[in-house]
Design a protein around this motif. Structure first.
Motif, short mmCIF file in Angstrom:
data_model
loop_
_atom_site.label_atom_id
_atom_site.label_comp_id
_atom_site.label_asym_id
_atom_site.label_seq_id
_atom_site.Cartn_x
_atom_site.Cartn_y
_atom_site.Cartn_z
N SER A 1 -6.01 11.59 -6.55
CA SER A 1 -6.84 10.57 -5.90
C SER A 1 -5.99 9.73 -4.95
CB SER A 1 -7.52 9.69 -6.94
OG SER A 1 -6.57 9.24 -7.88
N VAL A 2 -4.72 9.54 -5.30
CA VAL A 2 -3.84 8.78 -4.42
C VAL A 2 -3.75 9.44 -3.06
CG1 VAL A 2 -1.47 8.01 -4.06
CG2 VAL A 2 -2.48 7.83 -6.32
N LYS A 3 -3.62 10.76 -3.09
CA LYS A 3 -3.49 11.51 -1.84
C LYS A 3 -4.77 11.39 -1.00
CE LYS A 3 -2.52 16.14 -0.46
NZ LYS A 3 -2.15 17.48 -0.90
N ILE B 1 -7.03 8.94 -1.10
CA ILE B 1 -7.14 7.58 -0.55
C ILE B 1 -6.17 7.40 0.61
CG2 ILE B 1 -6.85 5.12 -1.07
CD1 ILE B 1 -7.73 5.77 -3.94
N ARG B 2 -4.97 7.96 0.46
CA ARG B 2 -3.98 7.86 1.53
C ARG B 2 -4.53 8.46 2.83
NH1 ARG B 2 0.64 11.82 0.76
NH2 ARG B 2 -0.72 13.08 2.05
N ASN B 3 -5.13 9.63 2.72
CA ASN B 3 -5.66 10.26 3.92
C ASN B 3 -6.82 9.49 4.52
OD1 ASN B 3 -3.72 12.16 3.71
ND2 ASN B 3 -5.06 13.84 3.08
N ILE B 4 -7.63 8.88 3.66
CA ILE B 4 -8.75 8.07 4.18
C ILE B 4 -8.23 6.83 4.89
CG2 ILE B 4 -10.72 6.63 3.49
CD1 ILE B 4 -11.30 8.65 1.28
N PHE B 5 -7.18 6.23 4.32
CA PHE B 5 -6.65 4.98 4.85
C PHE B 5 -6.17 5.12 6.30
CE2 PHE B 5 -3.06 1.86 5.16
CZ PHE B 5 -3.85 0.73 5.13
N ILE B 6 -5.75 6.34 6.67
CA ILE B 6 -5.21 6.54 8.01
C ILE B 6 -6.32 6.69 9.05
CG2 ILE B 6 -3.65 8.00 9.37
CD1 ILE B 6 -2.45 8.72 6.56
N ILE B 7 -7.54 7.00 8.60
CA ILE B 7 -8.62 7.28 9.55
C ILE B 7 -8.79 6.20 10.63
CG2 ILE B 7 -11.13 7.54 9.77
CD1 ILE B 7 -11.09 9.24 7.28
N ILE C 1 0.84 -1.20 0.00
CA ILE C 1 0.00 0.00 0.00
C ILE C 1 0.87 1.25 0.00
CG2 ILE C 1 -1.74 1.27 1.33
CD1 ILE C 1 -2.89 -1.42 2.15
N LEU D 1 2.57 4.86 6.69
CA LEU D 1 3.14 6.21 6.58
C LEU D 1 4.63 6.21 6.87
CD1 LEU D 1 0.83 8.94 8.10
CD2 LEU D 1 1.63 8.66 5.77
N TYR E 1 -8.46 14.76 12.93
CA TYR E 1 -7.53 14.27 11.92
C TYR E 1 -7.74 15.00 10.60
CZ TYR E 1 -5.81 11.35 8.19
OH TYR E 1 -5.20 10.93 7.06
N ALA F 1 -10.54 0.66 4.95
CA ALA F 1 -10.76 1.81 5.83
C ALA F 1 -12.24 2.18 5.92
CB ALA F 1 -9.95 3.00 5.33
N ALA G 1 -7.08 -0.58 0.06
CA ALA G 1 -6.91 0.37 1.16
C ALA G 1 -8.21 1.09 1.46
CB ALA G 1 -5.81 1.37 0.83
N LEU G 2 -8.89 1.50 0.39
CA LEU G 2 -10.14 2.23 0.55
C LEU G 2 -11.20 1.34 1.20
CD1 LEU G 2 -10.69 5.11 -0.27
CD2 LEU G 2 -11.73 4.28 -2.37
N PHE H 1 0.90 4.24 -2.64
CA PHE H 1 0.77 5.65 -2.23
C PHE H 1 1.91 6.52 -2.73
CE2 PHE H 1 -1.89 4.67 1.82
CZ PHE H 1 -3.00 4.51 1.02
N CYS I 1 -4.14 -2.15 -5.01
CA CYS I 1 -3.72 -1.79 -3.66
C CYS I 1 -4.54 -0.63 -3.12
CB CYS I 1 -2.24 -1.41 -3.64
SG CYS I 1 -1.17 -2.81 -3.91
#
Lengths: 310, 275
Positions: free
Chosen positions: A111-113, A115-121, A101, A184, B257, B23, B19-20, A105, B15
């Protein structure tokens, strides 16, 4: 002249002492004293009948508590097997997925950015809350896991958290893919790989996932080692998920759960025995870290021997 | 720049999709269920018949969530402050000055990485009791400030090592003593590293459940994670209430966040990733 230097020396000593003192006090209170207690009292009869005065077993029966844990206590081997499995899954499942992942990223794009921010939630939520959420997801009457199983197996109405076998995996999947912070850290290291190296790889004809496999991954080996250790230890110490999902039912005890049950939860608390399990937890935990370090070291050496410096 | 091959793109998107999915599925389902009047009647991913908000109303009226957020904030901030000040002092001494026993201090802190906190359950529990801290928020502040020393120490120490020593020499020539050199010159320069360590520690303490459920008994002193274990008895069969309360519990950290994601992403990735 000499006098002045001396005075400076004393000042320097005082400064060093003053700046180190709080950390050393914290270390002694929170680590040193407890760890000595744990090891020492693991050789003592110490339970709810003699809370104030642990009794040393004597050298003849030194391992009395350990014998009880190994031979009589019903959940120890199950807990050890589970905790070790979670440690192993951390290295062979969690870290590879987190790395994949992170690599995805590292590509550019809006869109990558997002999704990256959503993934951390999910990582912003406590594992206790996630445990509660998954307890609901696995609920046979209103959750979403049973309807999915019913597609393959008609009329399935069991609670998978109460089935030996599936319960272990249900618990594993309730935490193992939430790797936001780990991803991250890996991503940070990927981005720090010097641009020239990537360019050079491209000239050699390596691009995309091929370049990642042969160039990026070896470059971030140190970070991978660190996050592997972190995820193996946190898997080995798993407690919250056990507490919230099964409370140890259906073969899902963990070592941490055993310690807490023996020392605190049980009305017939057995501190000495809990501390002998704790001693085992410390020693096995060290062995895991040692093994991972050794493993990564071996991979590095083999690469060097083959002549490839990367 | 050469375009990436099709295969690379496909793997990347798999990937990202995964990930989506990971989450969002649990969270979306949770929010959806909180709007259902009776989650039992419309299980799984069925949409709610109508938006039913009673659970939320009663959560705010009866649960006093703000109190628990207050507790969590107090405990997390106080413990992070204490541990970060403590560690940034000792890490500076170890990173910059030569003294006897330096390797011992290094080893001592390194060894804490090998000691699982859960193994220390009973001695620490006892210690908290004998310090008269049992069932106080002070107990949690104490435990959190002392645990996780190693990670903060190494993050901050590495940052100090990157600061050129000339900075200190210059400060010394200007007549600064040891303490003021650290306070006025080095500490501000190491701020990004200290911030990273602080954010990591804050997230850990904010979400910590094990000790919170061990050293606190009175409900009104509990932090948010500790409160969660009381939910199954509080709500029993009131599933709508349960789901609503859970959404309320997880919302503040998510909102924070979203506001601070730029800063958080940068801090967690060691400054290498733009937020």
């Amino acid at each position: 002249m000499k006098k002045k230097k001396n005075r400076l020396g004393i000042k320097r000593q005082l400064f060093i002492l003053a700046f180190l003192a709080p950390t050393i006090v914290a270390f002694c209170m929170f680590y040193l004293y407890p760890i000595i207690t744990v090891f020492a009292t693991s050789f003592c009869k110490w339970d709810y009948t003699n809370i104030q005065t642990p009794e040393f077993f004597g050298f003849a029966n030194l391992f009395e508590n350990y014998k009880y844990i190994f031979d009589t206590y019903p959940y120890f081997w199950e807990a050890l097997r589970n905790s070790l499995s979670w440690a192993l899954l951390g290295v062979v499942l969690q870290i590879p997925v987190a790395t994949l992942i992170a690599l995805a990223f590292s590509r550019k794009g809006r869109s990558v950015k997002i999704i990256r921010n959503i993934f951390i939630i999910p990582n912003m939520i406590s594992s206790a809350a996630l445990g509660m959420i998954f307890l609901q997801l696995y609920n046979p009457s209103y959750g979403i896991v049973n309807p999915v199983i019913r597609i393959f197996k008609e009329g399935f109405t069991d609670n998978i958290l109460l089935l030996k076998g599936p319960a272990f995996w249900a618990m594993t999947f309730s935490y193992i893919f939430f790797t936001g912070t780990t991803t991250l850290m890996i991503l940070g290291n990927i981005m720090a790989v010097p641009e020239e190296i990537k360019e050079a790889a491209k000239l050699d004809g390596a691009s995309g996932w091929k370049a990642d496999l042969y160039i990026t991954i070896p470059m971030i080996k140190d970070t991978l080692r660190t996050v592997s250790i972190l995820s193996a230890t946190s898997g080995f110490l798993l407690y919250n998920e056990v507490f919230f999902l099964t409370k140890g039912a259906a073969g899902t005890y963990s070592i941490s759960y055993v310690i807490r049950e023996l020392a605190i939860t049980s009305p017939r608390a057995q501190f000495g025995r809990a501390n002998s399990v704790a001693s085992i937890q410390i020693l096995v935990g060290m062995a895991i870290i040692f093994a991972i370090n050794l493993g990564y070291g071996a991979v590095g050496r083999r690469r060097l021997k083959k002549g490839g410096s990367l | 720049m050469k375009r990436e091959s099709k295969g690379t793109k496909i793997i990347s998107w798999i990937c990202l999709g995964w990930a989506l999915l990971v989450a969002l599925v649990p969270l979306v389902w949770l929010v959806m269920s909180s709007f259902k009047q009776d989650p039992l009647a419309r299980p799984g991913f069925q949409l709610p018949e109508s938006i039913y908000l009673n659970g939320y109303i009663s959560t705010f009226k009866d649960l006093h969530v703000m109190r628990y957020f207050g507790n969590s904030l107090l405990v997390s901030f106080a413990s992070v402050f204490i541990s970060i000040v403590m560690i940034s002092m000792s890490a500076y001494v170890v990173a910059r000055l030569k003294f006897k026993g330096k390797s011992l201090v290094n080893m001592m802190l390194y060894s804490t990485m090998f000691i699982p906190a859960t193994a220390l359950t009973y001695p620490v529990y006892n210690l908290v009791k004998s310090l008269q801290l049992y069932n106080t928020r002070g107990a949690l502040i104490f435990v959190y400030a002392c645990s996780g020393l190693a990670v903060s120490f190494f993050v901050i120490k590495n940052y100090y090592l990157n600061i050129p020593p000339e900075m200190e020499d210059a400060a010394r020539i200007d007549g600064c003593g040891y303490v003021s050199t650290w306070l006025k010159v080095i500490f501000p320069m190491a701020r990004p590293g200290i911030l990273t360590a602080g954010v990591l520690a804050f997230l850990n303490n904010w979400n910590e459940y094990y000790w919170a459920s061990l050293v606190l008994i009175d409900k009104e002193k509990m932090t948010v994670p500790a409160l969660l274990s009381t939910f199954t008895t509080t709500f029993r069969t009131n599933y709508n209430g349960l789901f609503s309360a859970m959404v309320v519990i997880i919302l503040p950290p998510i909102i924070l966040y979203i506001i601070f994601s730029k800063f958080l992403v940068q801090a967690l990735s060691g400054g290498a990733v733009k937020g």
